[in-house]
Design a protein around this motif. Structure first.
Motif, PDB file in Angstrom:
ATOM      1  N   LEU A  53       0.206  -1.316  -0.124  1.00  0.00           N
ATOM      2  CA  LEU A  53      -0.203   0.008  -0.086  1.00  0.00           C
ATOM      3  C   LEU A  53       0.875   1.239  -0.094  1.00  0.00           C
ATOM      4  O   LEU A  53       0.381   2.404  -0.741  1.00  0.00           O
ATOM      5  N   ARG A  54       2.089   1.447   1.088  1.00  0.00           N
ATOM      6  CA  ARG A  54       2.722   2.506   0.765  1.00  0.00           C
ATOM      7  C   ARG A  54       3.479   2.445  -0.483  1.00  0.00           C
ATOM      8  O   ARG A  54       3.480   4.149  -0.820  1.00  0.00           O
ATOM      9  N   LEU A  55       3.662   1.585  -1.438  1.00  0.00           N
ATOM     10  CA  LEU A  55       4.069   2.122  -2.709  1.00  0.00           C
ATOM     11  C   LEU A  55       3.603   2.245  -3.819  1.00  0.00           C
ATOM     12  O   LEU A  55       3.101   3.006  -4.568  1.00  0.00           O
ATOM     13  N   LEU A  56       2.114   1.603  -3.620  1.00  0.00           N
ATOM     14  CA  LEU A  56       1.481   2.708  -4.072  1.00  0.00           C
ATOM     15  C   LEU A  56       0.619   3.759  -3.943  1.00  0.00           C
ATOM     16  O   LEU A  56       0.079   4.546  -4.908  1.00  0.00           O
ATOM     17  N   LYS A  57       0.416   4.007  -2.487  1.00  0.00           N
ATOM     18  CA  LYS A  57       0.690   5.099  -2.406  1.00  0.00           C
ATOM     19  C   LYS A  57       1.381   6.404  -3.196  1.00  0.00           C
ATOM     20  O   LYS A  57       1.181   7.866  -3.746  1.00  0.00           O
ATOM     21  N   GLN A  58       2.697   6.486  -3.361  1.00  0.00           N
ATOM     22  CA  GLN A  58       4.178   7.360  -3.952  1.00  0.00           C
ATOM     23  C   GLN A  58       3.535   6.617  -5.432  1.00  0.00           C
ATOM     24  O   GLN A  58       3.570   7.594  -5.973  1.00  0.00           O
ATOM     25  N   ALA A  59       3.143   5.800  -5.540  1.00  0.00           N
ATOM     26  CA  ALA A  59       2.739   5.241  -7.593  1.00  0.00           C
ATOM     27  C   ALA A  59       1.737   6.252  -7.554  1.00  0.00           C
ATOM     28  O   ALA A  59       1.878   7.503  -8.987  1.00  0.00           O
ATOM     29  N   SER A  60       1.248   6.533  -7.417  1.00  0.00           N
ATOM     30  CA  SER A  60      -0.348   7.467  -7.098  1.00  0.00           C
ATOM     31  C   SER A  60      -0.228   8.622  -6.729  1.00  0.00           C
ATOM     32  O   SER A  60      -0.899   9.791  -7.642  1.00  0.00           O
ATOM     33  N   LEU A  61       1.266   9.553  -6.393  1.00  0.00           N
ATOM     34  CA  LEU A  61       1.402  10.788  -6.888  1.00  0.00           C
ATOM     35  C   LEU A  61       2.352  10.996  -7.603  1.00  0.00           C
ATOM     36  O   LEU A  61       2.485  12.670  -8.523  1.00  0.00           O
ATOM     37  N   GLN A  62       2.516  10.055  -8.833  1.00  0.00           N
ATOM     38  CA  GLN A  62       3.180  10.587 -10.075  1.00  0.00           C
ATOM     39  C   GLN A  62       2.094  10.458 -10.944  1.00  0.00           C
ATOM     40  O   GLN A  62       0.894  10.705 -10.379  1.00  0.00           O
ATOM     41  N   SER A  63       2.437  11.075 -12.530  1.00  0.00           N
ATOM     42  CA  SER A  63       1.134  11.949 -12.877  1.00  0.00           C
ATOM     43  C   SER A  63       0.804  10.684 -14.240  1.00  0.00           C
ATOM     44  O   SER A  63       0.200  10.381 -15.722  1.00  0.00           O
ATOM     45  N   ARG A  64       1.003   9.547 -13.750  1.00  0.00           N
ATOM     46  CA  ARG A  64       0.503   8.130 -14.383  1.00  0.00           C
ATOM     47  C   ARG A  64      -0.548   7.463 -14.079  1.00  0.00           C
ATOM     48  O   ARG A  64      -0.803   7.547 -12.548  1.00  0.00           O
ATOM     49  N   TRP A  65      -1.565   6.543 -14.291  1.00  0.00           N
ATOM     50  CA  TRP A  65      -2.496   5.597 -13.729  1.00  0.00           C
ATOM     51  C   TRP A  65      -1.273   4.094 -12.893  1.00  0.00           C
ATOM     52  O   TRP A  65      -0.477   3.783 -13.468  1.00  0.00           O
ATOM     53  N   ILE A  66      -2.179   3.655 -12.314  1.00  0.00           N
ATOM     54  CA  ILE A  66      -1.916   2.383 -11.426  1.00  0.00           C
ATOM     55  C   ILE A  66      -3.432   1.078 -11.964  1.00  0.00           C
ATOM     56  O   ILE A  66      -4.060   2.193 -12.013  1.00  0.00           O
ATOM     57  N   MET A  67      -2.890   0.631 -12.834  1.00  0.00           N
ATOM     58  CA  MET A  67      -3.272  -0.069 -13.632  1.00  0.00           C
ATOM     59  C   MET A  67      -3.714  -1.856 -12.753  1.00  0.00           C
ATOM     60  O   MET A  67      -2.886  -2.558 -12.576  1.00  0.00           O
ATOM     61  N   PHE A  68      -4.825  -2.141 -12.471  1.00  0.00           N
ATOM     62  CA  PHE A  68      -5.174  -3.642 -11.657  1.00  0.00           C
ATOM     63  C   PHE A  68      -5.293  -3.843 -12.696  1.00  0.00           C
ATOM     64  O   PHE A  68      -6.833  -3.767 -13.805  1.00  0.00           O
ATOM     65  N   LYS A 107       2.049  -5.548 -21.944  1.00  0.00           N
ATOM     66  CA  LYS A 107       1.931  -4.420 -22.797  1.00  0.00           C
ATOM     67  C   LYS A 107       1.159  -3.130 -22.122  1.00  0.00           C
ATOM     68  O   LYS A 107       2.284  -1.363 -22.575  1.00  0.00           O
ATOM     69  N   ALA A 108       1.029  -3.450 -21.140  1.00  0.00           N
ATOM     70  CA  ALA A 108       0.348  -1.713 -19.612  1.00  0.00           C
ATOM     71  C   ALA A 108       2.028  -1.133 -19.579  1.00  0.00           C
ATOM     72  O   ALA A 108       1.742  -0.422 -19.329  1.00  0.00           O
ATOM     73  N   LEU A 109       2.861  -2.650 -18.905  1.00  0.00           N
ATOM     74  CA  LEU A 109       4.056  -1.758 -18.880  1.00  0.00           C
ATOM     75  C   LEU A 109       5.031  -1.625 -19.750  1.00  0.00           C
ATOM     76  O   LEU A 109       5.167   0.054 -19.184  1.00  0.00           O
ATOM     77  N   ILE A 110       4.707  -1.736 -20.873  1.00  0.00           N
ATOM     78  CA  ILE A 110       5.711  -1.098 -22.099  1.00  0.00           C
ATOM     79  C   ILE A 110       5.148   0.336 -21.926  1.00  0.00           C
ATOM     80  O   ILE A 110       6.438   1.291 -22.778  1.00  0.00           O
ATOM     81  N   SER A 111       3.892   0.603 -22.317  1.00  0.00           N
ATOM     82  CA  SER A 111       3.600   1.692 -22.283  1.00  0.00           C
ATOM     83  C   SER A 111       4.102   2.645 -21.272  1.00  0.00           C
ATOM     84  O   SER A 111       3.985   4.035 -22.630  1.00  0.00           O
ATOM     85  N   GLY A 112       4.138   2.525 -20.438  1.00  0.00           N
ATOM     86  CA  GLY A 112       4.591   3.850 -19.763  1.00  0.00           C
ATOM     87  C   GLY A 112       3.439   4.871 -19.295  1.00  0.00           C
ATOM     88  O   GLY A 112       3.909   5.914 -18.816  1.00  0.00           O
ATOM     89  N   ASN A 113       2.072   4.468 -19.198  1.00  0.00           N
ATOM     90  CA  ASN A 113       1.141   5.458 -19.037  1.00  0.00           C
ATOM     91  C   ASN A 113       1.590   4.573 -17.825  1.00  0.00           C
ATOM     92  O   ASN A 113      -0.137   5.683 -17.019  1.00  0.00           O
ATOM     93  N   CYS A 114       1.781   4.062 -17.242  1.00  0.00           N
ATOM     94  CA  CYS A 114       0.786   3.684 -15.418  1.00  0.00           C
ATOM     95  C   CYS A 114       2.689   3.898 -14.933  1.00  0.00           C
ATOM     96  O   CYS A 114       4.014   3.722 -15.272  1.00  0.00           O
TER      97      CYS A 114
END
Length: 156
Positions: A53-68, A107-114
């Motif tokens: 959850l801490r890593l997801l919180k940090q990830a959500s600070l970026q201007s990119r998506w978190i994709m499940f 595909k999701a990883l390589i896009s760089g959108n997440c």
């Protein structure tokens, strides 16, 4: 620790968390984890859930998506909110084309959108060079939630 992680097929979420922060900085260094991150948590070991959850919180600070990828990978929305994850940046990808999760995560990883991509399954299925290279190219964290342990957690 970063050099050690570069040679592994996968790491635990606690290893990933500890490697993303250096002692000299509070800014996470996501590029240090280039392999799939195994997320296994139970009532007996909720520490792994806290790191995740801490890593997801940090990830959500970026201007990119978190994709499940799929509902099986999704974590309880209330839990994400209480952990400080920006829920407006969370996407759930439904697999309508019936591609395997390994192809979808690549595909999701390589896009760089997440900033993070989360799938569910056995970590060994995701320990491929393609996923590792896609994570590195997209500078995206790749998480794999262990099916067997996800359903054993009591959320409070």
């Amino acid at each position: 620790m970063t050099a050690l992680l570069n040679n592994l097929q996968s790491v635990t979420v606690s290893q990933a968390y500890k490697s993303t922060f250096t002692t000299n900085s509070t800014v996470p260094k996501y590029q240090s984890v280039k392999c799939p991150i195994d997320v296994s948590f139970t009532d007996e070991s909720q520490t792994q859930l806290a790191y995740f959850l801490r890593l997801l919180k940090q990830a959500s600070l970026q201007s990119r998506w978190i994709m499940f990828i799929g509902d099986e990978a999704m974590i309880d929305k209330k839990l994400l909110i209480s952990a400080g994850v920006d829920i407006s940046k969370v996407l759930v990808l439904k697999n309508k084309k019936l591609l395997d999760d390994q192809a979808l995560i690549t595909k999701a990883l390589i896009s760089g959108n997440c900033s993070a991509v989360i799938a569910a399954g056995n970590i060994t299925s995701f320990q491929t060079d393609a996923i590792r290279q896609a994570s590195e190219q997209g500078q995206t964290l790749a998480f794999v939630i262990n099916h067997a342990t996800k359903h054993k957690v009591t959320l409070h």
